[in-house]
Design a protein around this motif. Sequence first.
Motif, mmCIF file in Angstrom:
data_model
loop_
_atom_site.group_PDB
_atom_site.id
_atom_site.type_symbol
_atom_site.label_atom_id
_atom_site.label_comp_id
_atom_site.label_asym_id
_atom_site.label_seq_id
_atom_site.Cartn_x
_atom_site.Cartn_y
_atom_site.Cartn_z
ATOM 1 N N ALA A 49 34.183 56.271 39.171
ATOM 2 C CA ALA A 49 33.831 56.598 40.557
ATOM 3 C C ALA A 49 32.401 56.189 40.903
ATOM 4 C CB ALA A 49 34.033 58.090 40.818
ATOM 5 N N ALA A 50 31.466 56.400 39.983
ATOM 6 C CA ALA A 50 30.067 56.042 40.272
ATOM 7 C C ALA A 50 29.935 54.535 40.483
ATOM 8 C CB ALA A 50 29.157 56.499 39.133
ATOM 9 N N HIS A 51 30.605 53.761 39.659
ATOM 10 C CA HIS A 51 30.578 52.303 39.806
ATOM 11 C C HIS A 51 31.210 51.892 41.133
ATOM 12 C CE1 HIS A 51 30.701 48.085 38.755
ATOM 13 N NE2 HIS A 51 32.023 48.069 38.838
ATOM 14 N N TYR A 52 32.343 52.485 41.472
ATOM 15 C CA TYR A 52 33.021 52.190 42.731
ATOM 16 C C TYR A 52 32.093 52.454 43.922
ATOM 17 C CZ TYR A 52 36.255 52.248 46.613
ATOM 18 O OH TYR A 52 36.868 51.978 47.817
ATOM 19 N N HIS A 53 31.467 53.608 43.925
ATOM 20 C CA HIS A 53 30.606 53.980 45.055
ATOM 21 C C HIS A 53 29.390 53.058 45.154
ATOM 22 C CE1 HIS A 53 33.047 57.263 46.349
ATOM 23 N NE2 HIS A 53 33.007 57.822 45.160
ATOM 24 N N GLN A 54 28.863 52.605 44.024
ATOM 25 C CA GLN A 54 27.736 51.671 44.060
ATOM 26 C C GLN A 54 28.170 50.327 44.653
ATOM 27 O OE1 GLN A 54 24.342 52.315 43.283
ATOM 28 N NE2 GLN A 54 24.288 50.435 44.482
ATOM 29 N N LEU A 55 29.333 49.831 44.242
ATOM 30 C CA LEU A 55 29.833 48.578 44.809
ATOM 31 C C LEU A 55 30.076 48.721 46.311
ATOM 32 C CD1 LEU A 55 32.405 47.294 42.133
ATOM 33 C CD2 LEU A 55 30.048 46.532 42.498
ATOM 34 N N PRO A 102 35.068 47.507 47.715
ATOM 35 C CA PRO A 102 34.878 46.769 46.462
ATOM 36 C C PRO A 102 36.143 45.984 46.133
ATOM 37 C CG PRO A 102 34.137 49.027 46.217
ATOM 38 C CD PRO A 102 34.881 48.948 47.528
ATOM 39 N N GLN A 103 35.977 44.933 45.355
ATOM 40 C CA GLN A 103 37.134 44.103 45.052
ATOM 41 C C GLN A 103 37.108 43.564 43.637
ATOM 42 O OE1 GLN A 103 37.019 40.376 47.508
ATOM 43 N NE2 GLN A 103 35.164 41.296 48.339
ATOM 44 N N VAL A 104 38.284 43.182 43.192
ATOM 45 C CA VAL A 104 38.453 42.488 41.920
ATOM 46 C C VAL A 104 38.623 41.020 42.269
ATOM 47 C CG1 VAL A 104 39.934 42.180 39.906
ATOM 48 C CG2 VAL A 104 39.452 44.486 40.772
ATOM 49 N N VAL A 105 37.769 40.181 41.680
ATOM 50 C CA VAL A 105 37.692 38.771 42.057
ATOM 51 C C VAL A 105 37.717 37.905 40.800
ATOM 52 C CG1 VAL A 105 36.234 37.053 43.215
ATOM 53 C CG2 VAL A 105 36.300 39.383 44.074
ATOM 54 N N ILE A 106 38.391 36.787 40.893
ATOM 55 C CA ILE A 106 38.383 35.824 39.798
ATOM 56 C C ILE A 106 36.969 35.266 39.637
ATOM 57 C CG2 ILE A 106 39.079 33.851 41.230
ATOM 58 C CD1 ILE A 106 40.284 34.573 37.628
ATOM 59 N N ASP A 107 36.548 35.046 38.445
ATOM 60 C CA ASP A 107 35.173 34.611 38.164
ATOM 61 C C ASP A 107 35.026 33.094 38.352
ATOM 62 O OD1 ASP A 107 32.554 34.432 37.365
ATOM 63 O OD2 ASP A 107 32.927 34.945 35.279
ATOM 64 N N PRO A 167 52.893 47.410 36.958
ATOM 65 C CA PRO A 167 53.342 48.597 36.226
ATOM 66 C C PRO A 167 52.206 49.303 35.482
ATOM 67 C CG PRO A 167 54.886 46.796 35.900
ATOM 68 C CD PRO A 167 53.677 46.231 36.611
ATOM 69 N N GLN A 168 51.131 48.587 35.149
ATOM 70 C CA GLN A 168 50.003 49.169 34.420
ATOM 71 C C GLN A 168 48.909 49.702 35.350
ATOM 72 O OE1 GLN A 168 48.552 46.198 31.625
ATOM 73 N NE2 GLN A 168 50.596 45.305 31.536
ATOM 74 N N VAL A 169 49.073 49.523 36.647
ATOM 75 C CA VAL A 169 48.035 49.899 37.621
ATOM 76 C C VAL A 169 48.358 51.263 38.204
ATOM 77 C CG1 VAL A 169 46.955 49.274 39.821
ATOM 78 C CG2 VAL A 169 47.503 47.500 38.147
ATOM 79 N N HIS A 170 47.315 52.088 38.340
ATOM 80 C CA HIS A 170 47.464 53.437 38.881
ATOM 81 C C HIS A 170 47.180 53.425 40.376
ATOM 82 C CE1 HIS A 170 47.589 54.517 34.712
ATOM 83 N NE2 HIS A 170 46.369 54.058 34.527
ATOM 84 N N ALA A 226 40.803 46.020 35.385
ATOM 85 C CA ALA A 226 39.784 45.912 36.440
ATOM 86 C C ALA A 226 40.170 46.757 37.651
ATOM 87 C CB ALA A 226 39.602 44.452 36.833
ATOM 88 N N LEU A 227 41.430 46.711 38.044
ATOM 89 C CA LEU A 227 41.870 47.522 39.187
ATOM 90 C C LEU A 227 41.758 49.004 38.874
ATOM 91 C CD1 LEU A 227 44.959 45.461 40.376
ATOM 92 C CD2 LEU A 227 42.819 45.832 41.638
ATOM 93 N N ASN A 228 42.212 49.409 37.692
ATOM 94 C CA ASN A 228 42.163 50.837 37.336
ATOM 95 C C ASN A 228 40.735 51.359 37.272
ATOM 96 O OD1 ASN A 228 44.934 51.237 37.282
ATOM 97 N ND2 ASN A 228 45.089 50.601 35.142
ATOM 98 N N ARG A 229 39.788 50.496 36.930
ATOM 99 C CA ARG A 229 38.385 50.928 36.902
ATOM 100 C C ARG A 229 37.894 51.296 38.294
ATOM 101 N NH1 ARG A 229 32.963 47.475 35.472
ATOM 102 N NH2 ARG A 229 31.586 49.271 35.318
ATOM 103 N N LEU A 230 38.414 50.606 39.321
ATOM 104 C CA LEU A 230 37.956 50.846 40.686
ATOM 105 C C LEU A 230 38.824 51.831 41.465
ATOM 106 C CD1 LEU A 230 36.882 47.238 41.754
ATOM 107 C CD2 LEU A 230 35.433 49.138 41.001
ATOM 108 N N LEU A 231 40.028 52.080 41.001
ATOM 109 C CA LEU A 231 40.917 53.008 41.695
ATOM 110 C C LEU A 231 40.581 54.446 41.331
ATOM 111 C CD1 LEU A 231 44.229 51.000 41.295
ATOM 112 C CD2 LEU A 231 43.096 51.577 43.468
ATOM 113 N N PRO A 232 41.040 55.408 42.152
ATOM 114 C CA PRO A 232 40.804 56.819 41.812
ATOM 115 C C PRO A 232 41.242 57.119 40.385
ATOM 116 C CG PRO A 232 41.686 56.632 44.021
ATOM 117 C CD PRO A 232 41.743 55.248 43.420
ATOM 118 N N GLY A 233 40.402 57.851 39.676
ATOM 119 C CA GLY A 233 40.633 58.134 38.269
ATOM 120 C C GLY A 233 39.870 57.182 37.374
ATOM 121 N N GLY A 234 39.273 56.146 37.974
ATOM 122 C CA GLY A 234 38.475 55.177 37.221
ATOM 123 C C GLY A 234 37.010 55.576 37.221
#
Length: 162
Positions: free
Chosen positions: A127-133, A84-89, A2-5, A117-125
Amino acid sequence: MPQVHGRLVVCGEGDLSAALRAQAAHLGLLASGQVEFRGYVLPAQLRELTRQATVGVMLLENQGLSYYYSLANKFFDYLHAGIPQVVIDFPEYRALNEQYEVADLIADLEPATVAAALNRLLPGGDAAHYHQLALNCRQARAQLSWQHEEARLLALYREVVG
């Protein structure tokens, strides 16, 4: 979720599938289409779905050393697809990410942590970080491939056999 875009597509089945479907239904995520369960899919279909993804998700609970030190195939599937992905550490993911920076690592599985973490990588997050990953994924896939490992394995066999 519910909190993810964004939208989550779950492929495969496991011991938690029924409970996850029930929880998604209870939260209205199935009716809204925000979560979709595909069940078992053929390998070719899974590769195509992976290529269409925006973000990969590789989250495991620490249920023992085999989980804690594991490297799931889907980590490499996302990487090879340039996703890019969200991964457990966990240690092995951290070691690969320190070398190639292809994912955002999270310390826990709290809903707010995963959603952020997901919202940072999804559209609206971010973008520069996403593209680098994504770029890092495309560069790392040459090194993190069977073809590359095959040469190393064959060299090792030649050393042992002499």
